[in-house]
Design an enzyme around this catalytic site. Structure first.
Site, mmCIF file in Angstrom:
data_model
loop_
_atom_site.group_PDB
_atom_site.id
_atom_site.type_symbol
_atom_site.label_atom_id
_atom_site.label_comp_id
_atom_site.label_asym_id
_atom_site.label_seq_id
_atom_site.Cartn_x
_atom_site.Cartn_y
_atom_site.Cartn_z
ATOM 1 N N HIS A 141 54.185 3.245 102.596
ATOM 2 C CA HIS A 141 54.260 2.397 103.800
ATOM 3 C C HIS A 141 54.171 0.907 103.481
ATOM 4 C CE1 HIS A 141 49.718 2.035 105.135
ATOM 5 N NE2 HIS A 141 49.846 1.863 103.851
ATOM 6 N N ASP A 196 53.072 -0.527 86.309
ATOM 7 C CA ASP A 196 53.590 -1.071 87.557
ATOM 8 C C ASP A 196 54.662 -0.095 88.021
ATOM 9 O OD1 ASP A 196 55.517 -2.320 89.259
ATOM 10 O OD2 ASP A 196 54.894 -4.300 88.555
ATOM 11 N N PHE A 197 54.484 0.469 89.189
ATOM 12 C CA PHE A 197 55.402 1.565 89.548
ATOM 13 C C PHE A 197 56.816 1.114 89.883
ATOM 14 C CE2 PHE A 197 52.422 1.946 93.475
ATOM 15 C CZ PHE A 197 53.100 1.015 94.232
ATOM 16 N N ASP A 248 47.885 3.131 88.004
ATOM 17 C CA ASP A 248 47.754 1.927 88.836
ATOM 18 C C ASP A 248 47.864 0.732 87.898
ATOM 19 O OD1 ASP A 248 47.046 0.069 90.980
ATOM 20 O OD2 ASP A 248 45.999 1.735 91.941
#
Lengths: 336, 336
Positions: B245, B226-227, B199
Site C-alpha cells: 500500500h 532494498d526491495f 529490510d
C-alpha cells in the site's frame, strides 16, 4: 472476560481520520454539489469538486463506508441525513458548525496536551487574540459563528419548544441569542409567546434577518447589551444556551445571579447545553466539550446537572430540575 | 424511515476530540503511570502527569466515558485493554503506533483537503523530506517506527501463524520485516519453520534484538537489501505485510513480480494489510488507510482483494485467494 484485543484502542486512536474525512467533504461542498446535481459517478463528482484523480474514489467510498453517502451502480448521492443537514442551500444546513471544526478546531486540538499542561487556551488567544472579540468584530466570521450556533441549537430548541410548560408564561428572552433560533422555535410553537433575544450589538442585523425570515418581527425583539457589563432584560423566562460553559465559575455565578435579578417571582431560567451526567461517566460529548472549552476559553468548562442546580440554589432559585432534551443536551431549569 | 437527525453527522464531525484525547493520554504516559502506581485519585494522577488543575479531571473522566479508564470510588485505573496494550513497560505495548499518530499524523491530516486537491503527500515530504529516508536515517525514529509496525502486526501475525498451512513449507521470509514480528510468530508456532526477514540495513540490529529476545536467532536470519534495487531472498513463503500500500501501481507490480521470481514452484506469497472489500463499502479502516497513504506517500494506495488477485495473476501466480485475518486485516495468498 473475553481475551483483550487492541481493536477499540486503535479504532479510537485513528478516529480522527474518519472525522477529518467528513470535515473535508463539508469544506469542499461535496454534499451541496450532490444535492444540486443529483447522483454523479466518481469522475463527474471529482471534476465538480476540483479534486486530483489519485484519491478521489477512495475519499468518496470512505464516505460511503462511513454512511455519509450512498452509492448505487457507481453513482454517488447524499443520504437522507447529509442531504437535509449538509446541503448549504437548505435552511436545515448544519455545516456551519462543521466548517468551524474544520477551519479552526482540528488544528487547535493538535495542542491539547499543551493545554492540559498549562490550563491555557490553544486557539487565536495564543497569538494574543480573543475568540469573541475576533468573531464579533468580523461580520463574515460572526455570520458563520451565528449560523453554526443556530445549527447546533435547532434540535434542542425544537424539543424545548414542546418540553417546557410555556403555557404558564408569556415572554421569553434568549440571553446570548445569536440568530434567535430558540425564541423563533418557541414563538412558532406557541402563538401566545413573545419576547426576543439579548446579545452584543453586532448580532442585531443577523437576529433581525432570521426573525423576519420566520415572519416573527412583531413578536420577537432584539435587545443589545453585554451580559457582564449590563443588566439583563426582563422576561417571564430567560434562556442561556451554550453560554455558561464559556465562563469560569465566578462568571457563571454572576450570570445566574443576573438572571435571578431580572426574573419576576415565579419566572424561570432555562440553562441548556451538553450537561454532564452527575456521575461523570456517560456523557462523552459533554466531557469532551469541556476540553473544547479549555482549547477555546481562558476559564470555561462544562458541568453536571447537580453542579448547575447547586449554583442556581446559591443564586436564590427555589425549585430546580434537570430534563434531558436530545442527544447529549439537557436543560437545567430554575424557578424564582 | 425514521425522522432524519444530525446526530451521526455531528458525532463524526467532532470525532477527532475523542481520538486526540486518547492520543494525548498516550503521549503523557497516563496508562504507564497507572500501570506502575495502581489506582490513583484525580489529584495524584494529575501531579504524576504534570497537568494543570483546570481540566485534568475532565480529561480523566472523558477517558472513563470513552472506556479507556475505569473509575471506582474516585480512583482511576486502566481497563484490561489499556493495561495490556498502552503500558510502555509491557512487551504487548501498542502505543508506538499511537505515538506516531499523535506526533505526526494528526497535524498532517489537517491538510487532507489540500492532499485531495493536489494528489501530493502532506507529511515531511512537503518540506522536501522523504518519510522513509528520514525514518531510516534516524535510529530513534527508526526504532519507534519499527515498534509501531510490530504493534500493529502482532494481532494479524498471531492469526496468520494459525490460519496458513505452514506444514506444507519449510522457510518463510518477511519482506519489509521491521523487527520481525511475523517470522517470530510463525517460528514460535511451528518448530519446523526457519527463514527470517528482509529490510534495509539499518533495521538489522532491531531485528537481531527482537529475534534474540524470542530465542530464535538460530532459526531466523536478517537479509539486508532494498526491495526495488535488489533481488528478494529465496524462501518457500514470502510475506509482504503493509508494504504494497506504500507504493503506486507500477511499483506494486514490480514487487509482485520480484516475489514470483524468488519463489520456487509451489511457493506462496502472502500479502496482508487492511484489504478493502471488493464492493468498497464495508472496510472503513482500509479506505481511510488509503487516504493515509495519500498523506504519507507520493503514490501509495490501498486496494481490494480482487485488485490484488488480479495483479498476482498478471505476475504469473496460478491459484490466489483472500482470507480474513482480524479486524480490518485480510491476507491475499498467491501460489506459484
Amino acid at each position: 472476560m473475553a481475551h483483550p484485543t487492541p481493536d477499540a484502542i486503535l479504532q479510537l486512536g485513528t478516529g480522527f481520520w474518519a472525522s477529518k474525512t467528513l470535515l473535508s467533504a463539508v469544506e469542499l461542498g461535496l454534499f451541496t454539489e450532490l444535492a444540486a446535481a443529483g447522483p454523479l459517478d466518481a469522475e463527474e463528482l471529482r471534476e465538480k469538486l476540483g479534486l486530483h484523480e489519485r484519491s478521489a474514489r477512495d475519499f468518496f467510498d470512505a464516505l460511503v463506508a462511513l454512511q455519509m453517502l450512498e452509492r448505487e451502480d457507481g453513482r454517488y448521492r447524499n443520504t437522507p441525513e447529509t442531504d437535509l443537514f449538509l446541503d448549504r442551500n437548505k435552511p436545515s444546513y448544519q455545516g456551519g458548525l462543521l466548517e468551524m471544526l474544520n477551519a479552526r478546531l482540528f488544528g487547535f486540538w493538535n495542542n491539547l496536551t499543551e493545554g492540559l499542561r498549562t490550563g491555557d487556551p490553544q486557539n487565536e488567544a495564543k497569538a494574543g487574540g480573543n475568540l469573541f472579540e475576533a468573531v464579533y468584530s468580523d461580520p463574515g466570521l460572526l455570520r458563520g459563528f451565528a449560523r453554526a450556533m443556530t445549527a447546533s441549537s435547532m434540535g434542542p430548541a425544537m424539543v424545548m419548544a414542546q418540553a417546557f410548560p410555556w403555557d404558564r408564561y408569556k415572554t421569553v428572552i434568549d440571553v446570548g441569542c445569536a440568530e434567535g433560533c430558540l425564541p423563533v422555535q418557541v414563538a412558532q410553537a406557541h402563538a401566545h409567546m413573545g419576547g426576543g433575544g439579548f446579545d452584543l450589538e453586532p448580532i442585531r442585523p443577523l437576529f433581525d434577518d432570521y426573525v423576519a425570515a420566520a415572519g416573527l418581527q412583531d413578536r420577537l425583539t432584539f435587545h443589545a447589551g453585554d451580559f457582564f457589563a449590563d443588566d439583563l432584560p426582563h422576561a417571564d423566562v430567560l434562556v442561556m444556551g451554550r453560554i455558561l460553559h464559556d465562563w469560569d465559575l465566578d462568571e457563571k455565578r454572576q450570570l445566574l445571579e443576573k438572571a435571578y435579578t431580572a426574573l419576576p417571582d415565579g419566572g424561570a431560567l432555562i440553562v441548556y447545553e451538553a450537561i454532564i451526567d452527575d456521575d461523570r461517566r456517560e456523557n462523552v460529548f459533554g466531557l469532551l466539550m469541556s476540553l473544547n472549552m479549555l482549547i477555546e476559553t481562558p476559564g470555561g468548562f462544562d458541568y453536571t446537572g447537580a453542579d448547575c442546580q447547586g449554583w442556581m440554589r446559591d443564586a436564590g432559585f427555589g425549585e430546580t430540575y434537570v430534563q434531558h432534551l436530545l442527544g447529549p443536551t439537557s436543560m437545567v431549569v430554575g424557578i424564582k
